[in-house]
Design an enzyme around this catalytic site. Structure first.
Site, PDB file in Angstrom:
ATOM      1  N   TYR A 137     -11.681  44.092  11.233  1.00 31.33           N
ATOM      2  CA  TYR A 137     -10.676  43.880  12.299  1.00 31.33           C
ATOM      3  C   TYR A 137     -11.569  44.115  13.740  1.00 31.33           C
ATOM      4  O   TYR A 137     -11.880  45.150  13.839  1.00 31.33           O
ATOM      5  CB  TYR A 137      -9.714  44.725  12.082  1.00 31.33           C
ATOM      6  CG  TYR A 137      -8.576  44.515  13.113  1.00 31.33           C
ATOM      7  CD1 TYR A 137      -8.438  43.703  14.225  1.00 31.33           C
ATOM      8  CD2 TYR A 137      -7.636  45.499  13.145  1.00 31.33           C
ATOM      9  CE1 TYR A 137      -7.391  43.750  15.045  1.00 31.33           C
ATOM     10  CE2 TYR A 137      -6.400  45.490  13.885  1.00 31.33           C
ATOM     11  CZ  TYR A 137      -6.570  44.625  14.860  1.00 31.33           C
ATOM     12  OH  TYR A 137      -5.373  44.204  15.801  1.00 31.33           O
ATOM     13  N   LYS A 165     -11.109  39.536  11.256  1.00 29.38           N
ATOM     14  CA  LYS A 165      -9.891  39.122  12.149  1.00 29.38           C
ATOM     15  C   LYS A 165     -10.431  39.411  13.660  1.00 29.38           C
ATOM     16  O   LYS A 165     -10.778  40.558  13.962  1.00 29.38           O
ATOM     17  CB  LYS A 165      -8.883  40.186  11.797  1.00 29.38           C
ATOM     18  CG  LYS A 165      -7.626  39.692  12.815  1.00 29.38           C
ATOM     19  CD  LYS A 165      -6.490  40.979  12.539  1.00 29.38           C
ATOM     20  CE  LYS A 165      -5.095  40.525  13.233  1.00 29.38           C
ATOM     21  NZ  LYS A 165      -5.280  41.014  14.742  1.00 29.38           N
ATOM     22  N   GLY A 190      -7.529  36.036  16.325  1.00 33.33           N
ATOM     23  CA  GLY A 190      -6.279  37.181  16.744  1.00 33.33           C
ATOM     24  C   GLY A 190      -5.461  37.188  17.857  1.00 33.33           C
ATOM     25  O   GLY A 190      -4.611  37.790  18.034  1.00 33.33           O
ATOM     26  N   ASP A 192      -3.332  35.103  20.341  1.00 32.77           N
ATOM     27  CA  ASP A 192      -2.371  34.122  19.996  1.00 32.77           C
ATOM     28  C   ASP A 192      -2.409  32.975  21.135  1.00 32.77           C
ATOM     29  O   ASP A 192      -2.177  31.611  20.847  1.00 32.77           O
ATOM     30  CB  ASP A 192      -0.863  34.465  19.506  1.00 32.77           C
ATOM     31  CG  ASP A 192      -0.694  35.374  18.644  1.00 32.77           C
ATOM     32  OD1 ASP A 192      -1.526  35.698  17.878  1.00 32.77           O
ATOM     33  OD2 ASP A 192       0.565  36.094  18.448  1.00 32.77           O
ATOM     34  N   SER A 209       0.787  38.448  16.062  1.00 30.48           N
ATOM     35  CA  SER A 209       1.715  39.191  16.322  1.00 30.48           C
ATOM     36  C   SER A 209       2.987  38.332  16.805  1.00 30.48           C
ATOM     37  O   SER A 209       4.051  38.479  16.273  1.00 30.48           O
ATOM     38  CB  SER A 209       1.405  39.969  17.658  1.00 30.48           C
ATOM     39  OG  SER A 209       2.670  40.875  17.894  1.00 30.48           O
TER      40      SER A 209
END
Length: 303
Positions: A137, A165, A190, A192, A209
């Site tokens: 991540y 990610k 990651g 958006d 998210s």
């Protein structure tokens, strides 16, 4: 291993809470069912959007168990187990494996300014504790940690470390990771607001998210990308960004939870300190925008 199960659109789930700021499992179950009905392909559980670093380890376990139990194998579940402590990450990873997660993920250890070798050892220690695939991540905007391309290439040599990610606006770096690590190494976009650009630069999907409150538009974007319909990808990104631009006037997680509350998906939009608690005026402004946004209204529980 079939890596196709890790491609597509994955929602970085929020953690619904009640008025006492306890985890609301009933709302979480409803959120999971709603997301699956919308067509989402997987969940990223316990990350930044989930208030993961504000939850206790026991709460993180409870949330993951609830998601896995509710999903019943219909979608892929990625368990974020990242902590500053390697031992705590190992504890969460072992729990994720026993609970039935499909893979684990971990943000780099932050705050203590660990060097590349210590970060490498951190990941290897987690991986050696379980048999599940590992997803790195990368979120330098939050962790302050910037890893080298050599680091990614080295990690990609491990069969257990299947991808990253990538939560960064540096999409040149994303493209270079794709080039250095090969086409089989999975990259999830990651941020958006640049999902379309991430697709163009080589991502295999996205973990987002804002997918909590508007999953369909990103599912359609991924479908358009798969069909090489780039004009539609661009148009869909612009629609999503009209919502994201409004959201960025507020604290992201409280905003998303309030939209989910307006959509009838969760019972209470509460967040824990130190996250922002919206004022009545802010809530009214969000409600007014929501009522005027077909993207958000059409994702409501009755839609």
């Amino acid at each position: 291993m079939d890596n196709n199960k890790f491609h597509g659109i994955f929602t970085a789930l929020v953690t619904p809470m009640d008025e006492r700021l306890e985890v609301d499992t009933e709302s979480l179950e409803r959120l999971v069912e709603h997301q699956i009905a919308q067509g989402i392909q997987g969940f990223y559980v316990g990350g930044s959007t989930a208030e993961g670093f504000i939850l206790t380890s026991e709460e993180r376990m409870k949330v993951l168990e609830t998601v896995i139990h509710t999903a019943k194998g219909r979608v892929t579940v990625l368990a974020h187990v990242g902590c500053i402590s390697t031992l705590e990450s190992i504890k969460l990873a072992r729990h994720a494996e026993s609970a039935g997660a499909d893979a684990v993920s971990a943000v780099v250890p932050f705050y203590y300014k660990a060097g590349p070798q210590e970060i490498r050892d951190h990941y290897r220690s987690i991986m050696s504790s379980v048999s599940l695939p590992m997803i790195m991540y990368h979120y330098p905007g939050a962790t302050g940690v910037q890893l080298s391309l050599d680091f990614y290439e080295d990690m990609a040599h491990s069969a257990q470390c299947i991808g990253v990610k990538f939560t960064s606006m540096n999409l040149f770096e994303m493209q270079q990771i794709r080039s250095r690590c090969g086409g089989d190494w999975i990259i999830w976009n990651g941020h958006d607001e640049v999902c379309a650009a991430g697709f163009l630069m080589g991502s295999d999907g996205a973990i987002g998210s804002t997918f909590n409150m508007m999953p369909k538009i990103f599912i359609r974007m991924y479908q358009a990308r798969s069909a090489n319909d780039w004009m539609n990808v661009k148009a869909l990104q612009e629609q999503a960004n009209s919502v994201i631009a409004h959201m960025l006037r507020f604290d992201v997680i409280p905003y998303e939870k309030h939209i989910l509350y307006l959509q009838g998906v969760i019972r209470c939009p509460a967040v824990r300190q130190p996250l922002q608690h919206l004022t009545d005026a802010q809530k009214a402004g969000i409600a007014e925008f929501y009522a005027s946004s077909p993207v958000l209204v059409q994702t409501g529980i009755s839609s």
